[in-house]
Design an enzyme around this catalytic site. Structure first.
Site, PDB file in Angstrom:
ATOM      1  N   TYR A   1      33.436  51.652  42.960  1.00  8.71           N
ATOM      2  CA  TYR A   1      32.944  50.508  44.027  1.00  8.71           C
ATOM      3  C   TYR A   1      32.701  50.880  45.605  1.00  8.71           C
ATOM      4  O   TYR A   1      31.254  50.452  45.357  1.00  8.71           O
ATOM      5  CB  TYR A   1      34.642  49.861  44.219  1.00  8.71           C
ATOM      6  CG  TYR A   1      34.154  48.642  45.624  1.00  8.71           C
ATOM      7  CD1 TYR A   1      34.589  47.319  44.947  1.00  8.71           C
ATOM      8  CD2 TYR A   1      35.386  48.921  46.469  1.00  8.71           C
ATOM      9  CE1 TYR A   1      34.083  46.643  46.283  1.00  8.71           C
ATOM     10  CE2 TYR A   1      35.105  48.021  47.192  1.00  8.71           C
ATOM     11  CZ  TYR A   1      35.067  46.420  47.265  1.00  8.71           C
ATOM     12  OH  TYR A   1      34.689  45.224  47.880  1.00  8.71           O
TER      13      TYR A   1
ATOM     14  N   GLY B   1      36.647  33.332  44.301  1.00  8.58           N
ATOM     15  CA  GLY B   1      37.362  34.715  44.415  1.00  8.58           C
ATOM     16  C   GLY B   1      38.218  34.244  45.838  1.00  8.58           C
ATOM     17  O   GLY B   1      38.003  33.154  46.419  1.00  8.58           O
ATOM     18  N   GLN B   2      38.874  35.227  46.737  1.00  8.27           N
ATOM     19  CA  GLN B   2      39.457  35.289  47.681  1.00  8.27           C
ATOM     20  C   GLN B   2      39.025  35.081  49.034  1.00  8.27           C
ATOM     21  O   GLN B   2      39.157  34.011  49.425  1.00  8.27           O
ATOM     22  CB  GLN B   2      40.095  36.628  47.780  1.00  8.27           C
ATOM     23  CG  GLN B   2      41.227  36.450  48.950  1.00  8.27           C
ATOM     24  CD  GLN B   2      41.606  38.157  49.250  1.00  8.27           C
ATOM     25  OE1 GLN B   2      40.903  39.282  48.896  1.00  8.27           O
ATOM     26  NE2 GLN B   2      42.444  38.210  49.888  1.00  8.27           N
ATOM     27  N   LEU B   3      37.678  35.444  49.098  1.00  7.40           N
ATOM     28  CA  LEU B   3      36.652  35.335  50.205  1.00  7.40           C
ATOM     29  C   LEU B   3      35.849  34.028  49.959  1.00  7.40           C
ATOM     30  O   LEU B   3      35.569  33.081  51.259  1.00  7.40           O
ATOM     31  CB  LEU B   3      35.791  36.430  50.371  1.00  7.40           C
ATOM     32  CG  LEU B   3      35.162  36.270  51.118  1.00  7.40           C
ATOM     33  CD1 LEU B   3      35.246  35.739  52.982  1.00  7.40           C
ATOM     34  CD2 LEU B   3      34.173  37.314  51.580  1.00  7.40           C
TER      35      LEU B   3
ATOM     36  N   ILE C   1      25.671  35.969  37.324  1.00  5.88           N
ATOM     37  CA  ILE C   1      24.835  36.428  38.453  1.00  5.88           C
ATOM     38  C   ILE C   1      24.341  37.315  37.724  1.00  5.88           C
ATOM     39  O   ILE C   1      23.183  37.710  38.021  1.00  5.88           O
ATOM     40  CB  ILE C   1      25.576  37.224  39.754  1.00  5.88           C
ATOM     41  CG1 ILE C   1      24.545  37.010  39.902  1.00  5.88           C
ATOM     42  CG2 ILE C   1      26.457  38.113  39.283  1.00  5.88           C
ATOM     43  CD1 ILE C   1      22.641  35.553  40.534  1.00  5.88           C
TER      44      ILE C   1
ATOM     45  N   LYS D   1      28.445  50.173  46.438  1.00  7.72           N
ATOM     46  CA  LYS D   1      28.500  49.601  48.399  1.00  7.72           C
ATOM     47  C   LYS D   1      27.886  50.838  49.282  1.00  7.72           C
ATOM     48  O   LYS D   1      27.006  49.344  49.993  1.00  7.72           O
ATOM     49  CB  LYS D   1      29.915  49.014  48.681  1.00  7.72           C
ATOM     50  CG  LYS D   1      30.578  48.130  48.285  1.00  7.72           C
ATOM     51  CD  LYS D   1      30.158  46.627  48.132  1.00  7.72           C
ATOM     52  CE  LYS D   1      31.449  45.676  48.127  1.00  7.72           C
ATOM     53  NZ  LYS D   1      30.526  44.301  48.177  1.00  7.72           N
TER      54      LYS D   1
ATOM     55  N   ASP E   1      30.387  30.544  40.242  1.00  4.43           N
ATOM     56  CA  ASP E   1      31.347  30.740  39.786  1.00  4.43           C
ATOM     57  C   ASP E   1      31.807  31.146  37.810  1.00  4.43           C
ATOM     58  O   ASP E   1      30.901  30.697  37.180  1.00  4.43           O
ATOM     59  CB  ASP E   1      32.555  30.529  40.395  1.00  4.43           C
ATOM     60  CG  ASP E   1      33.849  31.983  40.562  1.00  4.43           C
ATOM     61  OD1 ASP E   1      33.434  33.050  41.512  1.00  4.43           O
ATOM     62  OD2 ASP E   1      33.811  33.190  39.182  1.00  4.43           O
TER      63      ASP E   1
ATOM     64  N   ARG F   1      33.876  32.007  36.744  1.00  5.11           N
ATOM     65  CA  ARG F   1      34.984  30.736  36.280  1.00  5.11           C
ATOM     66  C   ARG F   1      35.449  29.855  37.065  1.00  5.11           C
ATOM     67  O   ARG F   1      34.648  28.951  37.561  1.00  5.11           O
ATOM     68  CB  ARG F   1      36.399  31.826  36.800  1.00  5.11           C
ATOM     69  CG  ARG F   1      36.389  32.017  38.152  1.00  5.11           C
ATOM     70  CD  ARG F   1      38.037  33.114  37.992  1.00  5.11           C
ATOM     71  NE  ARG F   1      37.971  33.907  39.574  1.00  5.11           N
ATOM     72  CZ  ARG F   1      38.922  33.954  40.130  1.00  5.11           C
ATOM     73  NH1 ARG F   1      40.638  33.593  40.318  1.00  5.11           N
ATOM     74  NH2 ARG F   1      39.009  34.035  41.368  1.00  5.11           N
TER      75      ARG F   1
HETATM   76  P1  NAD Z   1      37.256  38.701  44.057  1.00  4.78           P
HETATM   77  O1  NAD Z   1      37.902  39.116  43.184  1.00  4.78           O
HETATM   78  O2  NAD Z   1      38.545  37.933  44.776  1.00  4.78           O
HETATM   79  O3  NAD Z   1      36.042  36.931  43.623  1.00  4.78           O
HETATM   80  C1  NAD Z   1      35.267  38.060  43.172  1.00  4.78           C
HETATM   81  C2  NAD Z   1      34.886  36.202  42.403  1.00  4.78           C
HETATM   82  O4  NAD Z   1      32.922  36.282  41.617  1.00  4.78           O
HETATM   83  C3  NAD Z   1      35.051  35.307  41.393  1.00  4.78           C
HETATM   84  O5  NAD Z   1      35.482  34.150  41.770  1.00  4.78           O
HETATM   85  C4  NAD Z   1      34.946  36.116  39.894  1.00  4.78           C
HETATM   86  O6  NAD Z   1      35.273  35.619  39.136  1.00  4.78           O
HETATM   87  C5  NAD Z   1      33.493  35.975  40.677  1.00  4.78           C
HETATM   88  N1  NAD Z   1      33.095  36.794  39.706  1.00  4.78           N
HETATM   89  C6  NAD Z   1      32.968  38.097  38.615  1.00  4.78           C
HETATM   90  N2  NAD Z   1      32.102  37.926  38.282  1.00  4.78           N
HETATM   91  C7  NAD Z   1      30.670  37.512  38.513  1.00  4.78           C
HETATM   92  C8  NAD Z   1      29.617  37.076  37.132  1.00  4.78           C
HETATM   93  N3  NAD Z   1      29.124  38.106  36.633  1.00  4.78           N
HETATM   94  N4  NAD Z   1      29.318  35.721  37.828  1.00  4.78           N
HETATM   95  C9  NAD Z   1      29.880  34.946  38.540  1.00  4.78           C
HETATM   96  N5  NAD Z   1      30.933  35.036  39.759  1.00  4.78           N
HETATM   97  C10 NAD Z   1      31.134  36.070  39.406  1.00  4.78           C
HETATM   98  O7  NAD Z   1      36.641  39.453  45.260  1.00  4.78           O
HETATM   99  P2  NAD Z   1      36.805  38.698  47.379  1.00  4.78           P
HETATM  100  O8  NAD Z   1      37.590  39.264  47.815  1.00  4.78           O
HETATM  101  O9  NAD Z   1      36.654  37.241  47.516  1.00  4.78           O
HETATM  102  O10 NAD Z   1      35.327  39.654  47.634  1.00  4.78           O
HETATM  103  C11 NAD Z   1      34.133  39.116  47.591  1.00  4.78           C
HETATM  104  C12 NAD Z   1      33.085  39.638  47.991  1.00  4.78           C
HETATM  105  O11 NAD Z   1      33.729  40.534  49.830  1.00  4.78           O
HETATM  106  C13 NAD Z   1      33.238  41.008  47.481  1.00  4.78           C
HETATM  107  O12 NAD Z   1      31.801  41.540  47.457  1.00  4.78           O
HETATM  108  C14 NAD Z   1      33.814  42.451  47.603  1.00  4.78           C
HETATM  109  O13 NAD Z   1      33.855  43.652  47.576  1.00  4.78           O
HETATM  110  C15 NAD Z   1      34.075  41.872  49.328  1.00  4.78           C
HETATM  111  N6  NAD Z   1      35.152  42.922  49.973  1.00  4.78           N
HETATM  112  C16 NAD Z   1      36.289  41.830  49.534  1.00  4.78           C
HETATM  113  C17 NAD Z   1      37.982  42.610  50.889  1.00  4.78           C
HETATM  114  C18 NAD Z   1      38.827  41.655  50.325  1.00  4.78           C
HETATM  115  O14 NAD Z   1      39.718  42.459  50.770  1.00  4.78           O
HETATM  116  N7  NAD Z   1      38.769  40.433  49.453  1.00  4.78           N
HETATM  117  C19 NAD Z   1      37.307  43.647  51.450  1.00  4.78           C
HETATM  118  C20 NAD Z   1      35.929  44.458  52.333  1.00  4.78           C
HETATM  119  C21 NAD Z   1      34.690  43.578  50.266  1.00  4.78           C
HETATM  120  N1  SER Z   2      39.944  45.145  49.907  1.00  2.98           N
HETATM  121  C1  SER Z   2      39.179  45.600  49.331  1.00  2.98           C
HETATM  122  C2  SER Z   2      39.532  47.098  48.339  1.00  2.98           C
HETATM  123  O1  SER Z   2      41.022  46.815  48.390  1.00  2.98           O
HETATM  124  C3  SER Z   2      38.030  46.440  50.090  1.00  2.98           C
HETATM  125  O2  SER Z   2      37.353  46.325  49.859  1.00  2.98           O
HETATM  126  O3  SER Z   2      38.856  47.021  47.251  1.00  2.98           O
END
Ligand code: NAD
Ligand code: SER
Length: 315
Positions: A140, A11-13, A52, A144, A34, A36
Site C-alpha cells: 500500500y 467507502g469510509q471517506l 474503475i 502511494k 462504486d 458496491r
Molecule cells: P475504503 O476501503 O473505505 O473505501 C474504498 C471504496 O472503494 C470502497 O467503497 C470500495 O467498494 C471501492 N472500490 C474498491 N475497488 C473498487 C473498484 N475497482 N472500482 C470502484 N470502486 C472500488 O477506503 P477509504 O478509507 O474510504 O479510503 C479512501 C482513500 O483515502 C484511499 O485512497 C485511501 O488510501 C485513502 N486514505 C484513507 C485513510 C483512512 O484512514 N481511511 C488514510 C489515508 C489514506
Molecule cells: N488508515 C490507512 C491505513 O491504515 C492509512 O492510509 O491503511
C-alpha cells in the site's frame, strides 16, 4: 456548475465526502460511483455502479455527465493490501493511471489521496517533515509513494491539475473503515457504546497520527478550492491533527464509560504501525493554503460518542 465524479464513494471517506460535496454543490452535480451498492445516504443522489478497472465504463460516465473533476478514492488499504500484494498494486496503480490519463484529455481537476503509509522505518518518527526519507515497506505504502511521483510527473509534464493529501488514520461515525492499520480507532467506539470490551490489534503504546473525518473532508475541499498557483506541492501534502496510542484513546473513552476496557493482542498490523511516523509536521500545508484542524483527541471522542449513541437510539 461542472459535475464531479467520485470513485469509491461508498467507502469510509467517500461516504462523508459525497455528502459534504452534495451539500455544497447540489445533489445533481455530484455523481457517486462504486463497485458496491450504495447505502441510503449515497443513494439519495446520482449513483452509478463502476469498477474503475473498467476504463471503457469510466469514459462512458465521464461523457454521459460531462465530468470535469474526479475524486479518486478507490484503493486497497494497508492491512488488506498485505493479503494480496499483487492485486493491491494492480488496483491502486492502474486506477490512478486511468484517471491521470483522463486528466490529460478532458478533466480540469483531480483529487487523489496519499497516506502516512508513504513513510517507512527509516523515516524520522517524530514531527515527520514534508520532504524526508521515504522507504515504505507495505505494498500500500509503495503504491502511494509511486502514485505521488506519478501525480507530480503528470502535473509537470502535461499540466494536469492533480492535488493530494497524505491523510493520517481517519476516524468517522458514518461508515466503517475498509482494511487499514488505523481501523482500530473506529472499531473501539462501536465496542464502547455497546458495552463490550475491545481487543486491540495494536499494542497499547503504539502512537499514530489520526484525524477526525470532518477535518479530513474540510482539508480535501479546501485544497481543491485553493487557486492552482498556491498548490505548490504536487506530490502530496502532509496534514496533521492529533496523535495518540490505543491506551490514550481508551482513557479518553473511559471518561464517558468508566467500565470500558481494552485488551491487547497485537498481530501483523503492529509491524506496519511501527514503520509509520508517530507525528506529522504539516507546516507546508498550513503556509501554502491555510490548513488548520478543528478536532483534537478530546473533541473527536466526544463527537464520535454523541453521534454513535444518537444513531443507536434511532436504530
Ligand atoms: P475504503 O476501503 O473505505 O473505501 C474504498 C471504496 O472503494 C470502497 O467503497 C470500495 O467498494 C471501492 N472500490 C474498491 N475497488 C473498487 C473498484 N475497482 N472500482 C470502484 N470502486 C472500488 O477506503 P477509504 O478509507 O474510504 O479510503 C479512501 C482513500 O483515502 C484511499 O485512497 C485511501 O488510501 C485513502 N486514505 C484513507 C485513510 C483512512 O484512514 N481511511 C488514510 C489515508 C489514506
Ligand atoms: N488508515 C490507512 C491505513 O491504515 C492509512 O492510509 O491503511
Amino acid at each position: 456548475m461542472s459535475k464531479i465524479l467520485i470513485v469509491g464513494a461508498c467507502g469510509q471517506l467517500g461516504t462523508e465526502l459525497t455528502i459534504k460535496l452534495r451539500e455544497l454543490k447540489g445533489n445533481d452535480n455530484i455523481i457517486a460511483t462504486d463497485l458496491r451498492e450504495p447505502v441510503s445516504l449515497i443513494a439519495d443522489g446520482p449513483f452509478e455502479k463502476l469498477d474503475i478497472l473498467d476504463k471503457t465504463q469510466f469514459h462512458i460516465l465521464l461523457k454521459k455527465y460531462e465530468i470535469k473533476e474526479v475524486y479518486h478514492l478507490a484503493a486497497v488499504l494497508s492491512a488488506k493490501g498485505e493479503q494480496d500484494p499483487q492485486f493491491a498494486w494492480h488496483l491502486n496503480m492502474e486506477s490512478l493511471m486511468t484517471i491521470l490519463e483522463a486528466g490529460r484529455e478532458m478533466l480540469q481537476k483531480i483529487y487523489w489521496p496519499s497516506s502516512i503509509a508513504v513513510f517507512g522505518p527509516s523515516t524520522p518518527n517524530q514531527n515527520t517533515q514534508q520532504d524526508t526519507v521515504m522507504d515504505p515497506n507495505t505494498v500500500y505504502g509503495i503504491s502511494k509513494l509511486a502514485g505521488e511521483r506519478w501525480c507530480e510527473y503528470y502535473h509537470k509534464k502535461y499540466g494536469v491539475d492533480v492535488r493530494s493529501l497524505r491523510y493520517p488514520g481517519l476516524i468517522g461515525y458514518r461508515a466503517l473503515p475498509g482494511g487499514g492499520t488505523t481501523d482500530y480507532a473506529v472499531d473501539i467506539f462501536h465496542k464502547a457504546i455497546t458495552g463490550d470490551s475491545f481487543e486491540c490489534f495494536l499494542s497499547e503504546n503504539t502512537i499514530l497520527p489520526m484525524m477526525y473525518m470532518d477535518d479530513a473532508v474540510k482539508a480535501t475541499i479546501d485544497l481543491m478550492e485553493t487557486p492552482a498557483e498556491n498548490v505548490k506541492v504536487r506530490s502530496s501534502y502532509n496534514v496533521a491533527a492529533m496523535s495518540f496510542s490505543p491506551s490514550q484513546i481508551t482513557e479518553e473513552i473511559q471518561k464517558y464509560y468508566p467500565d470500558f476496557i481494552t485488551t491487547y493482542s497485537p498481530d501483523f498490523r503492529q509491524k506496519i504501525a511501527e514503520s509509520w511516523p508517530a507525528s506529522i509536521d504539516d507546516t507546508v500545508a498550513r503556509t501554502d493554503w491555510g490548513w488548520k484542524n478543528d478536532f483534537n483527541l478530546t473533541k473527536m471522542v466526544d463527537t464520535m460518542l454523541r453521534h454513535l449513541k444518537r444513531e443507536m437510539v434511532f436504530d
